[in-house]
Design a protein around this motif. Structure first.
Motif, short mmCIF file in Angstrom:
data_model
loop_
_atom_site.label_atom_id
_atom_site.label_comp_id
_atom_site.label_asym_id
_atom_site.label_seq_id
_atom_site.Cartn_x
_atom_site.Cartn_y
_atom_site.Cartn_z
N ALA A 154 2.29 1.90 5.42
CA ALA A 154 2.61 1.15 4.26
C ALA A 154 2.75 -0.13 4.47
CB ALA A 154 3.60 1.80 3.48
N ASN A 201 4.62 -2.60 -5.88
CA ASN A 201 5.36 -1.54 -5.27
C ASN A 201 6.68 -1.84 -5.43
OD1 ASN A 201 5.76 -3.71 -3.38
ND2 ASN A 201 5.12 -2.50 -1.68
N ARG A 204 11.48 7.39 -1.89
CA ARG A 204 10.08 7.42 -1.54
C ARG A 204 10.05 7.45 -0.06
NH1 ARG A 204 8.20 0.88 -1.01
NH2 ARG A 204 9.86 0.21 0.43
N ARG A 205 8.54 7.67 0.27
CA ARG A 205 8.31 7.72 1.27
C ARG A 205 8.06 6.25 2.03
NH1 ARG A 205 2.75 6.99 2.82
NH2 ARG A 205 2.12 7.75 5.20
N ASP A 246 2.46 7.09 -6.14
CA ASP A 246 3.04 7.52 -4.85
C ASP A 246 3.75 8.84 -5.16
OD1 ASP A 246 4.23 8.27 -2.54
OD2 ASP A 246 5.16 6.46 -2.27
N SER A 264 5.80 10.37 -3.91
CA SER A 264 7.05 10.78 -3.07
C SER A 264 8.08 9.96 -4.09
CB SER A 264 6.89 10.50 -1.64
OG SER A 264 7.07 8.79 -1.64
N THR A 322 0.82 -1.09 0.14
CA THR A 322 0.01 0.17 0.10
C THR A 322 1.09 1.23 -0.09
OG1 THR A 322 -0.29 -0.03 2.39
CG2 THR A 322 -1.91 -1.18 1.41
N TRP A 323 0.28 2.14 -0.58
CA TRP A 323 0.76 3.51 -0.41
C TRP A 323 -0.25 4.65 -0.41
CZ3 TRP A 323 1.30 0.26 -4.71
CH2 TRP A 323 0.61 0.86 -5.84
N ARG A 324 0.24 5.99 -0.35
CA ARG A 324 -0.83 7.05 -0.51
C ARG A 324 -0.40 7.67 -1.78
NH1 ARG A 324 -4.80 6.88 3.52
NH2 ARG A 324 -4.11 6.09 5.18
N ASP A 325 -1.64 8.06 -2.53
CA ASP A 325 -1.37 8.68 -3.63
C ASP A 325 -1.48 10.16 -3.57
OD1 ASP A 325 -4.18 9.55 -3.52
OD2 ASP A 325 -4.94 8.60 -5.44
#
Length: 357
Positions: A280, A91, A274-275, A262, A264, A78-81
């Motif tokens: 995540a 990922n 990346r973050r 993502d 980042s 998972t990540w945040r867009d």
């Protein structure tokens, strides 16, 4: 024919020409490759890239697209867009390269067979994967957990101690001083008002073990934030086929037309940044109980893979036409061949040791 041990040595010699290899991490990688056939698959995409065409020659007429390459059931998270939506999907695109699209499907199906905690019959797994892939080609889109796939959320929650374990891992990383260009890139990746606490080195992953990896921690608006930098090297697919160094296609796939990327994620100073954060997560395969949940998960993996493949030159229709022309059972037969070859390689390493000991 080149043996698996010869390929390990040749690839690692080449890797040393691409980046400043962390030799201790290579030793860890050798140990991990002998743990199980699944661990071997995860850590040895270079061997797959060098041999899969000989193992599955009947698949080489398939249309080419930009593929993930090193895809497996634990290469999803998972990540945040850009709108802070929670997204789940592939990922890691370190080994992205142009190849016949079917090779990604075979590798993903092979990993589903070998994953010790994913309990689903191989025929059911392949059927679910193909059904999801077909759906993803017909309607490519990202998998948004709060809109499309709420059933996935319990599998990616990480448990109630996930945040504590995340910060424990971060705090346990050894402090270090990255090269100046990497330090500057990590600092630039932070919000302007962030106050840097320090830098550390990390050792994680399987296929990427041996590449230098650093993190920066900082304070921002009352709490800690973390960014990661991992050395970028050309795909092992290029090593296996031409020995030439070609630009990474990582960002092309990650920011494809049908992805909610993502923001980042970037490349700077020869490192992918990346973050990383407590929210995540990868799917906890121990929680995937029963045939239906396993099938649903593999179908979701197939849908996301299709969205990646379809984005390159809008190849979705071309791939669909080829997929519909293939004989029933083609994926099962190819996965049988790939699994058998991989198991033989693993047995060689397990019995003799990577270094011949």
């Amino acid at each position: 024919m080149t043996t698996v041990k010869q390929h390990i040595a040749a690839y690692e010699d080449w890797l040393r020409e691409q980046c400043e290899v962390v030799e201790d991490d290579l030793d860890k990688k050798h140990q991990r490759m002998r743990r199980s056939a699944f661990d071997f698959l995860r850590a040895s995409f270079f061997r797959w890239a060098a041999t899969i065409e000989g193992i599955c020659p009947s698949l080489l007429d398939a249309p080419k697209t930009r593929c993930v390459g090193d895809i497996h059931v634990e290469n999803f998270g998972t990540w945040r867009d850009g709108q802070a939506r929670l997204v789940w999907g592939i990922n890691d695109f370190d080994e992205a390269a142009s190849m016949p699209y079917v090779l990604d499907l075979v590798r993903l199906a092979t990993s589903a067979r070998l994953a010790p905690r994913l309990r689903i019959d191989s025929v059911d797994a392949e059927q679910a994967l193909l059904e999801g892939y077909w759906q993803g080609l017909e309607q490519p889109r990202p998998l948004l957990l709060d809109e499309h796939e709420p059933w996935l959320k319990p599998l990616v929650s990480g448990g109630r101690n996930a945040a504590r374990e995340f910060w424990k891992d971060i705090d346990g990383c050894a402090q270090t001083t990255p090269p100046a260009p990497v330090r500057k890139a990590l600092i630039r990746a932070l919000p302007k008002e962030a106050r840097v606490f320090g830098f550390a080195k990390q050792s994680k992953g399987s296929g990427s073990l041996g590449r230098p990896r650093f993190i920066i921690t900082a304070e921002w608006q009352g709490g800690r934030i973390v960014r990661e930098a991992k050395a970028v090297v050309p795909s092992a697919w290029h090593w296996a086929h031409s020995r030439k160094s070609r630009p990474s296609r990582l960002l092309d796939l990650a920011f494809g037309e049908f992805r909610a990327a993502d923001p980042s994620l970037t490349i700077s100073a020869g490192f992918v940044l990346r973050r990383v954060a407590p929210d995540a997560h990868k799917v906890e395969l121990d929680d995937v109980t029963g045939r239906q949940l396993g099938a649903d998960l593999l179908a979701a993996m197939g849908r996301d893979l299709a969205a990646v493949h379809a984005a390159h030159k809008r190849r979705g229709r071309t791939i669909l036409d080829d997929l519909s022309s293939r004989e029933p059972g083609w994926l099962h037969a190819a996965t049988d061949a790939a699994e058998s070859a991989l198991q033989r390689d693993f047995d060689v390493l397990r019995l003799a040791g990577v270094d011949g000991a």
